[in-house]
Design an enzyme around this catalytic site. Structure first.
Site, PDB file in Angstrom:
ATOM      1  N   ASP A  61       1.950 -11.036  -3.140  1.00 14.22           N
ATOM      2  CA  ASP A  61       3.259 -11.422  -2.620  1.00 14.22           C
ATOM      3  C   ASP A  61       4.271 -10.338  -2.996  1.00 14.22           C
ATOM      4  OD1 ASP A  61       5.376 -12.836  -1.666  1.00 14.22           O
ATOM      5  OD2 ASP A  61       5.294 -14.446  -3.145  1.00 14.22           O
ATOM      6  N   TYR A 110       0.028 -20.189  -7.028  1.00 14.97           N
ATOM      7  CA  TYR A 110       0.853 -20.945  -6.083  1.00 14.97           C
ATOM      8  C   TYR A 110       0.205 -22.292  -5.725  1.00 14.97           C
ATOM      9  CZ  TYR A 110       3.498 -16.583  -5.372  1.00 14.97           C
ATOM     10  OH  TYR A 110       4.247 -15.458  -5.552  1.00 14.97           O
ATOM     11  N   ASP A 142       1.170  -3.932 -13.194  1.00 13.36           N
ATOM     12  CA  ASP A 142       2.415  -3.237 -13.564  1.00 13.36           C
ATOM     13  C   ASP A 142       2.321  -1.758 -13.195  1.00 13.36           C
ATOM     14  OD1 ASP A 142       0.401  -3.350 -15.444  1.00 13.36           O
ATOM     15  OD2 ASP A 142       1.715  -3.371 -17.189  1.00 13.36           O
ATOM     16  N   ASP A 179       5.602  -6.863  -0.463  1.00 15.05           N
ATOM     17  CA  ASP A 179       7.020  -6.660  -0.154  1.00 15.05           C
ATOM     18  C   ASP A 179       7.471  -5.271  -0.605  1.00 15.05           C
ATOM     19  OD1 ASP A 179       7.409  -9.040   1.077  1.00 15.05           O
ATOM     20  OD2 ASP A 179       9.071  -9.682  -0.207  1.00 15.05           O
ATOM     21  N   LYS A 194      -4.612  -8.079 -13.780  1.00  9.51           N
ATOM     22  CA  LYS A 194      -3.981  -7.936 -15.098  1.00  9.51           C
ATOM     23  C   LYS A 194      -5.058  -8.314 -16.118  1.00  9.51           C
ATOM     24  CE  LYS A 194      -0.266  -7.276 -17.626  1.00  9.51           C
ATOM     25  NZ  LYS A 194       0.287  -5.915 -17.836  1.00  9.51           N
TER      26      LYS A 194
END
Ligand code: NAD
Length: 357
Positions: free
Chosen positions: A247, A142, A223, A251, A191
């Site tokens: 992020d 980001y 994942d 959620d 990852k």
């Protein structure tokens, strides 16, 4: 202890939910021998209306000079047509930068009495869910280099995920320290089978773990973590991960607990000043109607006592009072279910204060 707080009620339901939180802190003060002083400052839409900008310098200065910051919520339809850099939500980014808030802490706690609000099967939920996502907040993709350029396939766009050792080590330390206050288990999500930035992330987390031999560390690809959160959330205690993965996973974790009105959050820095706020927004559809659930803000104050002020017993007392009131069957509209009693924002705040002992 004398504790000086900056309070940003903000917009919409923000003032209503903070108004139920401060008297609760006062009662904690009376019961445990602390004194709280509050300096109320403006940010968001109300600051735009008052002084023409979402984050006045006086607000930043007051927050910096405080022991911690409690925020309600900012934003609303009145300011939706302003250009992006002048919108109320810019105040949140500005505060993160000004206070150096690089760690975002989001608990996903499902109370036993709210089991029905959870979209997962009852046998998966069991006695409730209790985990925390620690998300890196100021680095990664980001904030990395981005742009557009010509390519053989037409215009190409790119964003860069970059992390350095310092950024990873400090967020890992936050996760290990939080785990020490809980079940002493950290799952680092990355990852590393594909991304070089994740391989460095994993190396640094392992190195940092050497300072926390009492905390168990394991690693999981993102994942798989997304899948495991739904298959068996009980395997997690503290999840630590990068900005983008955090992020998404935070959620997902909050969704499995059912209600946005219940979930607190914290953003921490190395200076000790933290910012504590509910994860929900300003809920303009119910603002001023005594319908907002104040529990997310009340639990944010409990997090503040625990993480910024080191007051474990006081934090636990607030959490227990919330549990007690829910078990007595009192509910705001967002968490209502058949057989429970509907009450408003102010009544919920009072019930929790009365339950505090
Ligand atoms: P929202 O979280 O404000 O509301 C989503 C839904 O959840 C609404 O139906 C609302 O009534 C309900 N809800 C939210 N909090 C509740 C509570 N405590 N009790 C009961 N019900 C609750 O999200 P939104 O509608 O997407 O955004 C509204 C405004 O808030 C926008 O301007 C947005 O930019 C802003 N926002 C601010 C923050 C923040 O201040 N941290 C976060 C998210 C959104």
């Amino acid at each position: 202890m004398n504790i000086g707080l900056a309070v940003i009620p903000g917009d919409g339901i923000g003032p209503e939910v903070t108004a139920e939180t401060l008297p609760l802190l006062d009662k904690i003060g009376t019961l445990f021998g602390h004194s709280f002083t509050y300096t109320e400052v403006e940010a968001g839409g109300c600051a735009i209306d008052a002084v023409g900008e979402p984050l006045p310098q006086t607000t930043v200065d007051t927050c910096r000079a405080s022991d911690s910051v409690l925020l309600g919520a900012v934003g609303g339809p009145k300011w939706d047509t302003l250009p992006g850099d002048q919108r109320p939500e810019r105040a949140l980014l500005g505060l993160r930068g000004a206070l150096g808030l690089y760690a975002n802490i989001r608990p996903a706690l499902l109370h036993k009495s709210l089991r029905k609000a959870c979209p997962l099967r009852e046998d998966i939920v069991g006695d409730g869910i209790d985990l925390i996502v620690v998300r890196e907040l100021t680095g990664g993709i980001y904030f990395g280099e981005r742009g557009r350029r010509a390519s053989q396939g037409g215009e190409e766009a790119f964003d860069t995920e970059a992390y350095n050792e310092l950024e990873v080590a400090r967020i890992a330390r936050q996760a290990f320290q939080i785990a020490r206050l809980r079940q002493k288990k950290v799952t680092s999500v990355d990852k590393a089978n594909v991304l070089e930035s994740s391989r460095l992330w994993r190396e640094v987390v392992i190195r940092t773990a050497a300072d926390y031999p009492d905390v168990e560390l394991n690693h999981m690809y993102v994942d798989n973590a997304a899948m495991q959160l739904i298959r068996d959330p009980h395997q997690f205690d503290v999840i630590v991960t990068s900005n983008m993965f955090g992020d998404i996973l935070s959620d997902e974790a909050s969704m499995i607990t059912g209600s946005i009105g219940m979930l607190p959050s914290a953003s921490l820095s190395d200076s000790g000043v933290g910012m504590y706020e509910p994860i929900h927004g300003s809920a303009p559809d119910i603002a001023g109607l005594d319908k907002a659930n104040p529990i997310a803000t009340i639990l944010s104050a409990a997090m503040m006592l625990r993480f910024s002020l080191g007051l474990q017993e006081e934090a636990a007392a607030i959490e227990q009072a919330v549990t007690d009131v829910l078990e007595q069957g009192y509910r705001t509209g967002d968490i209502m279910s058949p057989g429970t009693t509907l009450i408003g924002t102010a009544a919920m705040g009072k019930r929790i204060r009365d339950a505090l002992s």
